[in-house]
Design an enzyme around this catalytic site. Structure first.
Site, mmCIF file in Angstrom:
data_model
loop_
_atom_site.group_PDB
_atom_site.id
_atom_site.type_symbol
_atom_site.label_atom_id
_atom_site.label_comp_id
_atom_site.label_asym_id
_atom_site.label_seq_id
_atom_site.Cartn_x
_atom_site.Cartn_y
_atom_site.Cartn_z
ATOM 1 N N GLY A 233 49.350 -11.854 18.271
ATOM 2 C CA GLY A 233 48.952 -11.043 17.975
ATOM 3 C C GLY A 233 47.936 -10.971 16.949
ATOM 4 N N THR A 234 46.363 -11.318 16.767
ATOM 5 C CA THR A 234 45.276 -11.672 15.843
ATOM 6 C C THR A 234 44.351 -10.488 15.619
ATOM 7 O OG1 THR A 234 45.347 -13.929 16.610
ATOM 8 C CG2 THR A 234 43.278 -13.211 15.633
ATOM 9 N N ILE A 235 43.795 -10.389 14.407
ATOM 10 C CA ILE A 235 42.745 -9.399 14.160
ATOM 11 C C ILE A 235 41.477 -10.135 13.775
ATOM 12 C CG2 ILE A 235 44.374 -7.597 13.499
ATOM 13 C CD1 ILE A 235 42.063 -8.868 10.811
ATOM 14 N N SER B 151 45.690 -13.761 11.313
ATOM 15 C CA SER B 151 46.636 -13.618 12.407
ATOM 16 C C SER B 151 48.056 -14.018 12.026
ATOM 17 C CB SER B 151 46.179 -14.503 13.582
ATOM 18 O OG SER B 151 47.134 -14.535 14.609
#
Length: 523
Positions: A339-341, A358
């Protein structure tokens, strides 16, 4: 629509983009904006990142590119024997979830290092928007809520998860107010101590106790000894441009290798969305991954060098393996022979930063230290317990998937950009760059176009809006394709800032991917 501005922030959540803009309005620079946005993202999108994340960045400081590797290291107590005793002699990797999947988090130390070297504003000011959001709360958006709800059955029973992320005994619903007072406490301490509390003080002590109470071996010294590493980005030329990535232990080299392979073909002679163009890109990406998964690890442990993997002659030899009429399941080559931004910011003085952070898989380890809301990543799962370059060892960094990217031309900055989502990241780099460089598409069009995703062997996912005739043509060449109607889950999302010219006059083109609840903003 793309946004045109002299000062720019692009993130996958509007409140984070606004946090970055607040720093620019206060007289801060792109680095200040990126840190403020990154801190806000730990609150606004906890499914993908948190205060227990890792981070990487590439930035143009006005004269040259600089990279920083903020990936965490294994605790001193982590050995293959430690995991085999706990999880059995047949265990191949550390566990996917739980306290034994979390390495030392590196994001906070990365914020501090960036601020100390390049920031203009006081460090405490940068965290103020995140503290405000955590205390007052925010209304949950659609994409974040979907991932939150999907993760709950698997993670709900892990230490601290329900206390932090299931405030009513369930995941929040779309539009419900989520407040995170524990994380606000942590952010205040981090702001007041410039991160020292996280690695040497009260928060580090709480994390060590939390680990011990839940069967882990993280010690205060593991946190105290951590420092991010300043690195020189690795690069590959492509059609007059140069793509820059963080060197291993990350997978950014996969995008460089794939572009190096594609450089041996006249891609523009094929129509932009044709089966021939897509097939070439897919096969080049598969060849790159075959080598990356075989050779990439902590750089000091690799048995081949990045220079060998990026050698033009070697990549030309790999390109010759591509058959235009048939999909192939490639094996690794031998580079020794040849799940990464994500968020990005830029300012009118010409500073540009490409930043990614992340928790790895959604909510990371699933373990959340409850007093400070520290949601720990699960990057330890990226280690192997088998002999080889990526075997777990005390103080070692695992193979990493998160990769910021930067594009230059003739030694000058062109674009800071990135794409989220595990092994989708180098694939997204490749596909969007091909659209912009080979086919002349503007950044917003390139990042909104339909994508494919290679998984393993001959297996591909493609977005449902990809032309059905092209999909059938690819199937006829042997690609095994699933058409997916879940763009965020399988195809990532990205942010792009393209420099137009004189930044004080012309500024930037800013794009934010429509696959996420994001915002491209500027002034």
């Amino acid at each position: 629509m793309p946004v045109f501005a002299r000062n720019a922030v692009s993130t996958s959540h509007p409140l984070a983009a606004q946090a970055g803009l607040r720093m620019l309005w206060k007289g801060g620079n792109a680095v200040d904006a990126a840190i403020a946005a990154a801190a806000a993202m730990t609150i606004c999108e906890p499914v993908s990142n948190g205060l227990g994340s890792d981070a990487f960045a590439i930035l143009w400081d006005g004269k040259q590119l600089q990279g920083i590797n903020g990936s965490g290291r294994a605790p001193a107590g982590w050995t293959p024997e430690y995991f085999r005793r706990k999880y059995g002699a047949d265990a191949k990797t550390p566990p996917k979830r739980g306290i034994d999947s979390a390495t030392v988090p590196g994001a906070v130390a990365t914020w501090v290092a960036l601020s100390e070297r390049y920031g203009k504003l006081p460090f405490g000011d940068l965290l103020a928007p995140a503290i405000e959001i955590a205390e007052r709360g925010y209304l949950l958006p659609i994409v974040v809520q979907q991932k939150w709800d999907a993760a709950t059955p698997e993670l709900g029973s892990l230490p601290g998860f329900a206390q932090s992320f299931l405030p009513w005994g369930r995941a929040p619903r779309v539009g419900e107010l989520f407040q995170f007072p524990a994380a606000a406490r942590a952010l205040r301490l981090i702001a007041e101590t410039k991160g020292k509390a996280f690695y040497q003080g009260e928060i580090a002590e709480a994390l060590a106790r939390f680990s011990k109470d839940n069967g882990g071996v993280h010690a205060v010294q593991d946190f105290a000894s951590f420092q991010p590493e300043w690195v020189t980005p690795i690069a590959k030329d492509y059609r007059g441009y140069t793509l820059h990535e963080i060197p291993p232990n990350g997978q950014g080299i996969a995008a460089l290798m794939a572009l190096g392979i594609l450089g041996n073909f006249d891609l523009a002679s094929h129509k932009v969305d044709s089966a021939d163009s897509q097939h070439l890109q897919i096969e080049a990406m598969k060849l790159a991954f075959a080598d990356v998964y075989r050779y990439v690890a902590e750089r000091s442990a690799m048995e081949v060098t990045t220079e060998q993997m990026l050698d033009d002659a070697y990549l030309a030899s790999r390109a010759k393996l591509i058959n235009m009429k048939r999909a192939q399941d490639f094996q690794a080559g031998n580079p020794v022979k040849g799940g990464t931004i994500y968020l990005t910011a830029a300012d009118e003085d010409g500073m540009m930063i490409s930043f990614i952070q992340s928790n790895y898989m959604g909510f990371g380890s699933g373990c959340v230290e409850p007093n400070f809301g520290i949601s720990l990543q699960n990057r330890g799962h990226g280690f192997s317990l088998q002999p080889g370059a990526n075997q777990v060892a005390p103080g070692k960094r695992p193979f990493h998937t998160i990769i910021p990217a930067f594009l230059t031309k003739d030694g000058q900055p062109v674009m800071s950009f990135g794409v989220m989502g595990g092994n989708m990241q180098p694939q997204g780099h490749l596909q969007t760059l091909v659209r912009m460089i080979d086919y002349g598409q503007q950044p917003q069009a390139a990042c909104d176009a339909p994508r494919w995703r290679f998984n393993a062997g001959l297996e591909l996912n493609v977005e449902q809006q990809m032309d059905a005739g092209v999909v059938q043509d690819l199937v006829g060449r042997g690609h095994r394709i699933d058409v997916i109607n879940d763009s965020y889950q399988d195809f990532g999302a990205g942010q792009f800032i393209w420099k137009m010219g004189d930044t004080k006059k012309e500024g930037y083109v800013i794009a934010s991917d429509s696959r996420r609840d994001g915002l491209a903003a500027g002034f």
